[in-house]
Design a protein around this motif. Structure first.
Motif, PDB file in Angstrom:
ATOM      1  N   VAL A 233       0.818  -1.212   0.000  1.00 13.47           N
ATOM      2  CA  VAL A 233       0.000   0.000   0.000  1.00 13.47           C
ATOM      3  C   VAL A 233       0.853   1.264   0.000  1.00 13.47           C
ATOM      4  CG1 VAL A 233      -0.225   0.243   2.520  1.00 13.47           C
ATOM      5  CG2 VAL A 233      -2.073   1.050   1.006  1.00 13.47           C
TER       6      VAL A 233
ATOM      7  N   ARG B   7       3.088   3.488  -1.664  1.00 13.61           N
ATOM      8  CA  ARG B   7       3.485   3.663  -3.061  1.00 13.61           C
ATOM      9  C   ARG B   7       3.101   5.048  -3.543  1.00 13.61           C
ATOM     10  NH1 ARG B   7      -0.880   0.726  -6.421  1.00 13.61           N
ATOM     11  NH2 ARG B   7      -2.822   1.261  -5.369  1.00 13.61           N
TER      12      ARG B   7
ATOM     13  N   ILE C  51      -0.659   5.179  -7.658  1.00 17.00           N
ATOM     14  CA  ILE C  51      -1.811   4.423  -7.162  1.00 17.00           C
ATOM     15  C   ILE C  51      -2.758   4.032  -8.302  1.00 17.00           C
ATOM     16  CG2 ILE C  51      -1.682   5.492  -4.894  1.00 17.00           C
ATOM     17  CD1 ILE C  51      -4.000   7.322  -5.672  1.00 17.00           C
TER      18      ILE C  51
ATOM     19  N   TYR D  98      -2.650   8.900   3.684  1.00 17.71           N
ATOM     20  CA  TYR D  98      -3.374   7.873   2.934  1.00 17.71           C
ATOM     21  C   TYR D  98      -4.373   8.606   2.055  1.00 17.71           C
ATOM     22  CZ  TYR D  98      -7.088   4.358   2.140  1.00 17.71           C
ATOM     23  OH  TYR D  98      -8.045   3.549   1.587  1.00 17.71           O
TER      24      TYR D  98
ATOM     25  N   TRP E 241      -7.230   8.352  -1.314  1.00 14.45           N
ATOM     26  CA  TRP E 241      -8.041   7.461  -2.139  1.00 14.45           C
ATOM     27  C   TRP E 241      -9.136   8.257  -2.837  1.00 14.45           C
ATOM     28  CZ3 TRP E 241      -8.793   8.236   3.000  1.00 14.45           C
ATOM     29  CH2 TRP E 241     -10.103   8.396   3.468  1.00 14.45           C
TER      30      TRP E 241
ATOM     31  N   TYR F  37      -7.101  -0.464  -6.487  1.00 17.21           N
ATOM     32  CA  TYR F  37      -6.469   0.680  -7.125  1.00 17.21           C
ATOM     33  C   TYR F  37      -7.005   2.005  -6.590  1.00 17.21           C
ATOM     34  CZ  TYR F  37     -10.424   0.586 -10.576  1.00 17.21           C
ATOM     35  OH  TYR F  37     -11.644   0.583 -11.214  1.00 17.21           O
TER      36      TYR F  37
ATOM     37  N   ARG G 140      -5.693   3.826  -4.291  1.00 20.23           N
ATOM     38  CA  ARG G 140      -5.498   3.894  -2.843  1.00 20.23           C
ATOM     39  C   ARG G 140      -4.002   3.730  -2.571  1.00 20.23           C
ATOM     40  NH1 ARG G 140     -10.393   3.189  -0.164  1.00 20.23           N
ATOM     41  NH2 ARG G 140     -12.083   2.385  -1.481  1.00 20.23           N
ATOM     42  N   GLY G 141      -3.450   4.567  -1.693  1.00 20.38           N
ATOM     43  CA  GLY G 141      -2.035   4.430  -1.389  1.00 20.38           C
ATOM     44  C   GLY G 141      -1.599   5.332  -0.254  1.00 20.38           C
TER      45      GLY G 141
ATOM     46  N   PHE H 119       1.299  11.870  -5.195  1.00 19.41           N
ATOM     47  CA  PHE H 119       0.697  10.667  -5.733  1.00 19.41           C
ATOM     48  C   PHE H 119       0.479  10.826  -7.236  1.00 19.41           C
ATOM     49  CE2 PHE H 119      -0.579  10.697  -1.293  1.00 19.41           C
ATOM     50  CZ  PHE H 119      -0.408   9.372  -0.899  1.00 19.41           C
TER      51      PHE H 119
ATOM     52  N   SER I  89      -1.862   9.435 -10.246  1.00 17.35           N
ATOM     53  CA  SER I  89      -3.167   8.786 -10.314  1.00 17.35           C
ATOM     54  C   SER I  89      -3.872   9.144 -11.618  1.00 17.35           C
ATOM     55  CB  SER I  89      -4.015   9.208  -9.102  1.00 17.35           C
ATOM     56  OG  SER I  89      -5.192   8.444  -9.006  1.00 17.35           O
TER      57      SER I  89
END
Length: 304
Positions: A124, A126, A129, A167, A169, A189, A191-192, A204, A206
Motif C-alpha cells: 500500500v 506507493r 496508485i 493515505y 483514495w 487501485y 489507494r495508497g 501521488f 493517479s
C-alpha cells in the motif's frame, strides 16, 4: 464496535448509497478504535466538530492573514536552515494559518473503519496508485493526475511535517470505489500511502476522478503522525478532502470515458455540495496546471 454493511453497486446517475453525508453522519455510524483515536487525540468530539466550522466568519480573513504573516518568518527560517526550502514550500508557509477542515471519510474509506482495511496490506505504500497491487491487477484508466499535499504544523510555526504520512483514495473514471463496488471487491487501485519528505510533501500519481451524482469531484485523504501509524491504521491527525477546480473538471470530462460526469457536474456546485458547501471549499480547492491532453498536476496546502 465497527458498523458493517453490504456494499452496493452505485447507479452513476444517482448518489452513491450513503455517499459522503458529513462528519456528523460518520460520528453517528462509524464508531471504531480509529475514529475514537482521532477525536480523542484532537481534544474530544466537541473540538473535532468545532474544527469543521469554517474560519471564514467575521474578521477571519484578517486573523488568517495575521497568523500566516507571523508564521512565515519562523517557518521559513526553519526550512532554510535545514536546506529544504523550495518555492512551493515558501508559498505554502506564507498561506499557512487556517487549519484544513475536518471532513467525512465517506462510506468507502478502506481503512478498517467501515469494512475492508487496505492500510495493513503489503504494497500500500506507493507513489503511483493507478493500478491495484498484491494479488489484484486492474488498472484505472483516465486522464493522468499527479497531486501533491504540503503538510504544515500550525502549532509549531507552520513548520513542514516531515515524516508524517498520508493515505489518499478516490473513485475511478466511472465513479466507482475499489474494494467496495461489486465489480471491484477484489481490486484496490486508487489507494495508497506516502511518507512526507523534508518539505512536508507527499505526491501521488493517479487519474482524474469522476463526478458522481450528489458530490463535487474530490479526493479523500487522511493524515497520520508517522508511517507506522498509517500502516497500522492508527490514530489519525486529520481527515479531509481535496476539491478539484471546475475549469479542470470541465476540460477532463469532455474527453471519452467521462461522459456521465458531464451530466453529474450540472447537478452540483461547490456551494451546494454537502461537504464543501459550508465554505465553498475555499480551504480545500486545489491549484491546478496542465490539460486533459497531457494530464494535470494539482497541489494543496494542508495545515494541521
Amino acid at each position: 464496535m465497527t458498523t458493517s454493511r453490504t456494499p452496493r453497486q452505485p447507479d452513476l446517475d444517482q448518489p452513491h448509497p450513503d455517499h459522503d453525508r458529513g462528519l456528523e453522519f460518520d460520528l453517528n455510524t462509524l464508531v471504531s478504535r480509529r475514529s475514537l483515536g482521532l477525536f480523542l487525540g484532537a481534544g474530544g468530539a466537541v473540538a473535532a466538530l468545532a474544527a469543521c466550522t469554517p474560519a471564514a466568519t467575521t474578521g477571519s480573513t484578517a486573523t488568517a492573514t495575521t497568523t500566516a504573516t507571523a508564521a512565515t518568518s519562523s517557518a521559513s527560517a526553519t526550512a532554510t536552515d535545514a536546506g529544504t526550502a523550495t518555492p512551493t514550500l515558501t508559498r505554502a508557509i506564507a498561506e499557512c494559518g487556517v487549519e484544513i477542515p475536518q471532513e467525512t471519510a465517506g462510506p468507502y474509506p478502506g481503512d478498517g473503519s467501515n469494512g475492508p482495511n487496505v492500510l495493513e496490506a503489503s504494497g500500500v505504500v506507493r507513489k503511483d496508485i493507478t493500478s491495484s497491487f498484491g494479488s489484484a491487477s486492474a488498472k484505472a484508466e483516465g486522464v493522468p493526475l499527479t497531486f501533491t499535499l504540503t503538510l504544515l504544523d500550525n502549532a509549531n510555526g507552520c513548520a513542514p511535517m516531515a515524516g508524517a504520512a498520508v493515505y489518499a483514495w478516490h473513485c475511478d473514471r466511472d465513479g466507482k470505489y475499489s474494494m467496495y463496488d461489486s465489480s471491484l471487491k477484489n481490486e484496490n487501485y486508487l489507494r495508497g500511502v506516502q511518507e512526507a519528505d523534508a518539505n512536508g510533501q507527499v505526491t501521488f500519481t493517479s487519474i482524474f476522478p469522476a463526478a458522481y451524482s450528489g458530490r463535487w469531484p474530490h479526493i479523500h485523504f487522511e493524515v497520520f503522525e508517522s508511517m507506522n501509524n498509517a500502516t497500522s491504521a492508527g490514530q489519525v491527525l486529520a481527515v479531509s478532502q481535496i476539491a478539484l477546480p471546475q475549469a479542470a473538471c470541465d476540460d477532463v470530462y469532455a474527453t471519452p470515458g467521462y461522459e456521465r460526469s458531464v451530466t453529474n457536474m450540472t447537478r452540483t456546485t461547490l456551494k451546494s455540495d454537502n461537504v464543501f458547501g459550508n465554505d465553498g471549499g475555499i480551504y480545500q480547492l486545489a491549484t491546478m496546471t496542465g490539460s486533459a491532453a497531457v494530464g494535470y498536476t494539482a497541489g494543496l496546502n494542508v495545515t494541521i
